[in-house]
Design a protein around this motif. Structure first.
Motif, PDB file in Angstrom:
ATOM      1  N   GLN A 196       0.980  -1.357  -0.043  1.00 47.88           N
ATOM      2  CA  GLN A 196      -0.099   0.075  -0.038  1.00 47.88           C
ATOM      3  C   GLN A 196       0.841   1.234   0.001  1.00 47.88           C
ATOM      4  O   GLN A 196       0.482   2.273  -0.636  1.00 47.88           O
ATOM      5  N   ARG A 197       1.972   1.142   0.982  1.00 55.87           N
ATOM      6  CA  ARG A 197       3.045   2.324   0.658  1.00 55.87           C
ATOM      7  C   ARG A 197       4.393   1.603   0.299  1.00 55.87           C
ATOM      8  O   ARG A 197       4.463   0.782   0.871  1.00 55.87           O
ATOM      9  N   VAL A 198       5.166   2.576  -0.109  1.00 52.54           N
ATOM     10  CA  VAL A 198       6.678   2.172  -0.114  1.00 52.54           C
ATOM     11  C   VAL A 198       7.626   3.292   0.202  1.00 52.54           C
ATOM     12  O   VAL A 198       7.214   4.472   0.067  1.00 52.54           O
ATOM     13  N   ALA A 199       8.479   3.026   0.995  1.00 57.98           N
ATOM     14  CA  ALA A 199       9.620   3.999   1.475  1.00 57.98           C
ATOM     15  C   ALA A 199      10.807   3.637   0.716  1.00 57.98           C
ATOM     16  O   ALA A 199      11.254   2.170   0.451  1.00 57.98           O
ATOM     17  N   VAL A 200      11.640   4.370   0.560  1.00 57.37           N
ATOM     18  CA  VAL A 200      12.997   4.522  -0.508  1.00 57.37           C
ATOM     19  C   VAL A 200      14.048   4.675   0.695  1.00 57.37           C
ATOM     20  O   VAL A 200      14.203   5.832   1.269  1.00 57.37           O
ATOM     21  N   LEU A 201      14.788   3.532   0.702  1.00 54.06           N
ATOM     22  CA  LEU A 201      16.111   3.678   1.584  1.00 54.06           C
ATOM     23  C   LEU A 201      17.349   4.210   0.703  1.00 54.06           C
ATOM     24  O   LEU A 201      17.698   3.421  -0.224  1.00 54.06           O
ATOM     25  N   HIS A 202      17.943   5.416   0.894  1.00 54.22           N
ATOM     26  CA  HIS A 202      19.308   5.766   0.211  1.00 54.22           C
ATOM     27  C   HIS A 202      20.290   6.063   1.114  1.00 54.22           C
ATOM     28  O   HIS A 202      19.759   7.141   1.920  1.00 54.22           O
ATOM     29  N   ASP A 203      21.342   5.654   1.059  1.00 48.77           N
ATOM     30  CA  ASP A 203      22.522   6.155   1.855  1.00 48.77           C
ATOM     31  C   ASP A 203      22.218   6.183   3.308  1.00 48.77           C
ATOM     32  O   ASP A 203      22.437   7.055   4.236  1.00 48.77           O
ATOM     33  N   GLY A 204      21.363   5.307   3.911  1.00 52.63           N
ATOM     34  CA  GLY A 204      20.982   5.210   5.203  1.00 52.63           C
ATOM     35  C   GLY A 204      19.832   5.851   5.719  1.00 52.63           C
ATOM     36  O   GLY A 204      19.438   5.888   6.972  1.00 52.63           O
ATOM     37  N   ARG A 205      19.110   6.591   4.808  1.00 51.86           N
ATOM     38  CA  ARG A 205      18.075   7.631   5.350  1.00 51.86           C
ATOM     39  C   ARG A 205      16.784   7.166   4.217  1.00 51.86           C
ATOM     40  O   ARG A 205      16.950   6.553   3.124  1.00 51.86           O
ATOM     41  N   ILE A 206      15.655   7.348   4.947  1.00 58.44           N
ATOM     42  CA  ILE A 206      14.431   7.211   3.983  1.00 58.44           C
ATOM     43  C   ILE A 206      14.196   8.681   3.444  1.00 58.44           C
ATOM     44  O   ILE A 206      13.947   9.639   4.077  1.00 58.44           O
ATOM     45  N   VAL A 207      14.363   8.499   2.078  1.00 54.72           N
ATOM     46  CA  VAL A 207      14.034   9.703   1.342  1.00 54.72           C
ATOM     47  C   VAL A 207      12.841  10.083   0.796  1.00 54.72           C
ATOM     48  O   VAL A 207      12.726  11.345   0.281  1.00 54.72           O
ATOM     49  N   GLU A 208      12.223   9.036   0.606  1.00 58.39           N
ATOM     50  CA  GLU A 208      10.707   9.176   0.189  1.00 58.39           C
ATOM     51  C   GLU A 208       9.825   8.313   0.769  1.00 58.39           C
ATOM     52  O   GLU A 208      10.247   7.091   0.738  1.00 58.39           O
ATOM     53  N   CYS A 209       8.701   8.480   1.086  1.00 55.46           N
ATOM     54  CA  CYS A 209       7.932   7.367   1.538  1.00 55.46           C
ATOM     55  C   CYS A 209       6.320   8.174   0.952  1.00 55.46           C
ATOM     56  O   CYS A 209       5.883   9.034   1.550  1.00 55.46           O
TER      57      CYS A 209
END
Length: 241
Positions: A196-209
């Motif tokens: 239902q939702r998607v979180a994007v992990l980049h360089d150790g951070r959630i950059v978009e959800c």
């Protein structure tokens, strides 16, 4: 939101390097949250923290309801080859000292729930196909009635013909049981199908959800765009853009 899982400010360091940097995430009841990111982004480290297998170096992890179980990428590696399928599936109940007749009844019900015949109960993992072994792993996870399931690349080791069956099984478990799920995958089609939702992990951070439909239709961060298009992220891409 009455979250089943709440993460606030989660940090993790390994070998003097920051792996996770201030992770904030919530998973609602009966929600499947997809987690995507390039290799080395910290997805498996975050999964182990959610499961309680690793302790974060900073931040807080809170489960609103008891019970978190896991389904990993390699079902064969997570199943004891010397034990029968019945013993493997019933392991969480044995740990809770559930009586043998009740364990046997619930084990057969769990196998049926994942589409496996009762005749497999006496067999060992080595005699099963990869798809059957993953179904056994799912049955073992679900028999404990968890509030949260962490699925870390659960179909990537399976044949394409079997992947859709396992994904539908996980989807049905969420709908029928009100199960919450953290679904980690490089397979964007699987993420789109299940989450239902998607979180994007980049360089150790959630950059978009964002809701899955929104994220796939209008990605905002450069890291998300790179993942969706398969193009490499520019070296000078700024975090939080």
């Amino acid at each position: 939101m009455n979250a089943v899982l709440t993460l606030r400010g989660i940090t993790a360091r390994r070998g003097g390097h920051d792996i996770l940097r201030g992770i904030d995430l919530d998973i609602a009841p009966a929600e499947t949250l997809g987690l995507i990111g390039a290799s080395g982004a910290g997805k498996s480290t975050l999964a182990r923290i959610v499961l309680g297998l690793d302790r974060p170096d900073g931040g807080q992890r809170h489960l609103a309801a008891a019970g978190v179980q896991a389904v990993f990428q390699d079902p064969q590696g997570s199943l004891d080859p010397t034990h029968s399928i019945a013993r493997i599936v019933a392991e969480p109940l044995a740990t809770r000292r559930v009586r043998r007749p009740e364990r046997a009844r619930r084990t057969l019900a769990a196998l049926e729930a994942v589409g496996l015949p009762a005749t497999l109960a006496t067999q060992r993992p080595g005699s099963l196909s990869g798809g059957q072994r993953q179904r056994v792993a799912i049955a073992r996870a679900l028999i404990a009635d968890p509030a949260l399931l962490v699925a870390d690349e659960p179909v990537s080791a399976l044949d394409v013909s079997v992947q859709a069956q396992v994904l539908n099984l996980l989807r049905d478990a969420r709908r029928e049981r009100g199960l919450s799920m953290l679904f980690i995958s490089h397979d964007l089609a699987a993420i789109r199908h299940l989450c239902q939702r998607v979180a994007v992990l980049h360089d150790g951070r959630i950059v978009e959800c964002a809701p899955a439909e929104t994220l796939f239709a209008t990605p905002r961060h450069d890291a998300t765009k790179a993942l969706l298009t398969g193009r490499p992220l520019p070296a000078d891409a700024a975090l939080g853009r």
